[in-house]
Structure formats: C-alpha cells, structure tokens
Design a protein around this motif. Structure first.
Motif, PDB file in Angstrom:
ATOM      1  N   ALA A  37       0.853  -1.197   0.000  1.00  0.00           N
ATOM      2  CA  ALA A  37       0.000   0.000   0.000  1.00  0.00           C
ATOM      3  C   ALA A  37       0.883   1.240   0.000  1.00  0.00           C
ATOM      4  N   VAL A  38       0.659   2.114  -0.978  1.00  0.00           N
ATOM      5  CA  VAL A  38       1.405   3.370  -1.078  1.00  0.00           C
ATOM      6  C   VAL A  38       0.434   4.525  -0.899  1.00  0.00           C
ATOM      7  N   LEU A  39       0.741   5.408   0.036  1.00  0.00           N
ATOM      8  CA  LEU A  39      -0.069   6.602   0.274  1.00  0.00           C
ATOM      9  C   LEU A  39       0.796   7.834   0.057  1.00  0.00           C
ATOM     10  N   TYR A  40       0.342   8.724  -0.821  1.00  0.00           N
ATOM     11  CA  TYR A  40       1.033   9.979  -1.095  1.00  0.00           C
ATOM     12  C   TYR A  40       0.144  11.131  -0.633  1.00  0.00           C
ATOM     13  N   PRO A  41       0.390  11.701   0.541  1.00  0.00           N
ATOM     14  CA  PRO A  41      -0.419  12.827   1.020  1.00  0.00           C
ATOM     15  C   PRO A  41       0.065  14.148   0.401  1.00  0.00           C
ATOM     16  N   ILE A  42      -0.840  14.872  -0.200  1.00  0.00           N
ATOM     17  CA  ILE A  42      -0.556  16.221  -0.712  1.00  0.00           C
ATOM     18  C   ILE A  42      -1.243  17.178   0.263  1.00  0.00           C
ATOM     19  N   SER A  66       4.548  15.942  -0.578  1.00  0.00           N
ATOM     20  CA  SER A  66       4.286  14.931  -1.605  1.00  0.00           C
ATOM     21  C   SER A  66       5.131  13.711  -1.269  1.00  0.00           C
ATOM     22  N   HIS A  67       4.999  12.660  -2.096  1.00  0.00           N
ATOM     23  CA  HIS A  67       5.558  11.350  -1.764  1.00  0.00           C
ATOM     24  C   HIS A  67       4.945  10.924  -0.424  1.00  0.00           C
ATOM     25  N   GLY A  68       5.532  10.011   0.318  1.00  0.00           N
ATOM     26  CA  GLY A  68       4.845   9.612   1.542  1.00  0.00           C
ATOM     27  C   GLY A  68       5.294   8.292   2.109  1.00  0.00           C
ATOM     28  N   LEU A  69       4.351   7.329   2.245  1.00  0.00           N
ATOM     29  CA  LEU A  69       4.660   6.073   2.929  1.00  0.00           C
ATOM     30  C   LEU A  69       4.350   4.868   2.054  1.00  0.00           C
ATOM     31  N   ALA A  70       5.046   3.771   2.349  1.00  0.00           N
ATOM     32  CA  ALA A  70       4.799   2.488   1.696  1.00  0.00           C
ATOM     33  C   ALA A  70       4.731   1.420   2.781  1.00  0.00           C
ATOM     34  N   PHE A  71       3.614   0.708   2.834  1.00  0.00           N
ATOM     35  CA  PHE A  71       3.389  -0.298   3.869  1.00  0.00           C
ATOM     36  C   PHE A  71       3.288  -1.668   3.215  1.00  0.00           C
ATOM     37  N   ASN A  72       4.109  -2.599   3.671  1.00  0.00           N
ATOM     38  CA  ASN A  72       4.162  -3.933   3.078  1.00  0.00           C
ATOM     39  C   ASN A  72       3.021  -4.802   3.605  1.00  0.00           C
ATOM     40  N   ILE A  73       2.005  -4.979   2.775  1.00  0.00           N
ATOM     41  CA  ILE A  73       0.901  -5.866   3.145  1.00  0.00           C
ATOM     42  C   ILE A  73       1.264  -7.304   2.777  1.00  0.00           C
TER      43      ILE A  73
END
Length: 227
Positions: free
Chosen positions: A91-96, A160-167
């Motif tokens: 899961a990749v989330l990019y908060p602007i 911008s850019h953000g987090l990556a969570f390994n599901i």
C-alpha cells in the motif's frame, strides 16, 4: 483539529507507473498551492526501485540485465530517504497536504506517518514502533522493517511522496537492494508477521487511510474520481 477540514482520497485503479504518479503529484501540489483541498493518493506500483535525493545508487545491487529479468524499473526522485522498493501487494499513500494550515512541522509530519502504520500493525496484533536508531520507518520488534517513508516538501509547506506499507508484496525484490541503506536489518510484511492469516489488501489500505485522516485531524474523508 482544523474545523471543517476535508481530505480528498483518490484511489487509483490497477498498477500505476511511478513516472505517472510523480507527474500527478506535481499537478496536485500546484493545485494545493493555489488553495485546493488536501489530497491523499492511494495506489500500488508495478515493480519499481526508487532512489532518494541523496542519489545512493550504490545500494542498488542488481545489474541492468537483472532488472530486465525481474521486470523492475529504477527511478531517481527528489524525496528524502535512501533506496526502496515499490510493488504489487504494497500500500502506497502519497499525502498532498498543506502543513502550514495543519500547523504541523516536517519532523512531526514524518512521525505521524510512522504512527499511521504503527496503529495498523497494532490492529493486527503486530508489535511495531516508529523511528529506530534515527532511521525513519516502522519496525517490527526493532528488527524487521514493515513500512518506509520518504517525503518531499514544496513551496515551504506542501507535502508529496509519503509512505509504503508492506501488506503482502514479493519480498524477494528487496534482495536486489540494500533497503533504505540499512544492511543489518530485514524487511518484512504484514502477511509474514500474521501468517497463516492472509490480510485483505483493500481492508488494510482503508485502515491506513482512516488512520492518516485521524492523525491529521480531518473531519471529512471524501472519495474523489481521479483526474
């Protein structure tokens, strides 16, 4: 909490090429700079290795031929952090977001992104914590990295850019890099930590989205149709 503050969530379909996501982020940063609402991009990438602004290409262990064989691309970015991997099952989330309006500094922003992933780990019974030995990200039992963070701040306060969570990604891809430049730690996933249970990727992603909204005090989370 910022009264009436709303977060637009853009759930991208399929696998989004990294270059396309960078272009979209730049457009959304400009849109936010002109006064539009805060946006959260939720997506997955095809197999991709990304290198941060420190240009630590020495931590890429695969040759061009090996990259072609495993179907992975390499992208140089302007985000913080070292080299990492993005791919299906992550899961990749990019908060602007406008940090000035949220009254959040850059360091606190990163720490709250860590808290987002820690909260989701706890929901699934996984003992995790944020920053360890000055290394950002989220760690299981202080040994195995389950979530990575790399951010960029433009125009003084827009993220911008953000987090990556390994599901449940294919962790073999991480063998082709020194993940985040750290040689003495492993990479893990939620699937590996809660085995034999198989996590539902959509459910976990939704948990991450709701946790992020809560961390930053958004009153409304609104699904938007991507551009």
């Amino acid at each position: 909490m910022v009264a009436g503050k709303r977060l637009e969530v853009w759930r991208m379909r399929g696998l989004v090429k990294y270059a396309e996501s960078e272009l979209l982020q730049r457009q959304l940063v400009e849109r936010r700079r002109q006064g539009s609402a805060d946006v959260l991009l939720s997506l997955q990438h095809p197999p991709t290795f990304t290198v941060g602004k420190r240009r630590t290409l020495h931590n890429l262990l695969a040759s061009p031929a090996e990259l072609k064989a495993i179907g992975a691309e390499v992208h140089i970015t302007e985000r913080g952090g070292d080299i990492t991997y993005h791919g299906p099952g992550q899961a990749v989330l990019y908060p602007i977001l406008g940090l000035r309006e949220l009254r959040v500094g850059v360091r606190a922003f990163v720490e709250r992104l860590e808290d987002v992933m820690v909260d989701v780990c706890k929901f699934h019974g996984v003992n995790a914590r944020g920053r360890m030995d000055k290394e950002t990200g989220v760690w299981v039992e202080g040994l195995r990295k389950i979530g990575a963070i790399g951010v960029k701040v433009s125009s003084g306060s827009i993220t911008s850019h953000g987090l990556a969570f390994n599901i449940n990604p294919d962790l073999v891809y991480f063998d082709h890099i020194v993940p985040c430049g750290i040689r003495d730690k492993e990479v893990t996933s939620l699937r590996k930590e809660i085995s034999p249970v198989v996590p539902d990727a959509e459910e976990v992603t939704e948990q991450l989205i709701q946790s992020l909204a809560k961390q930053f005090g958004f009153e409304a989370v609104v699904d938007m149709e991507p551009l």
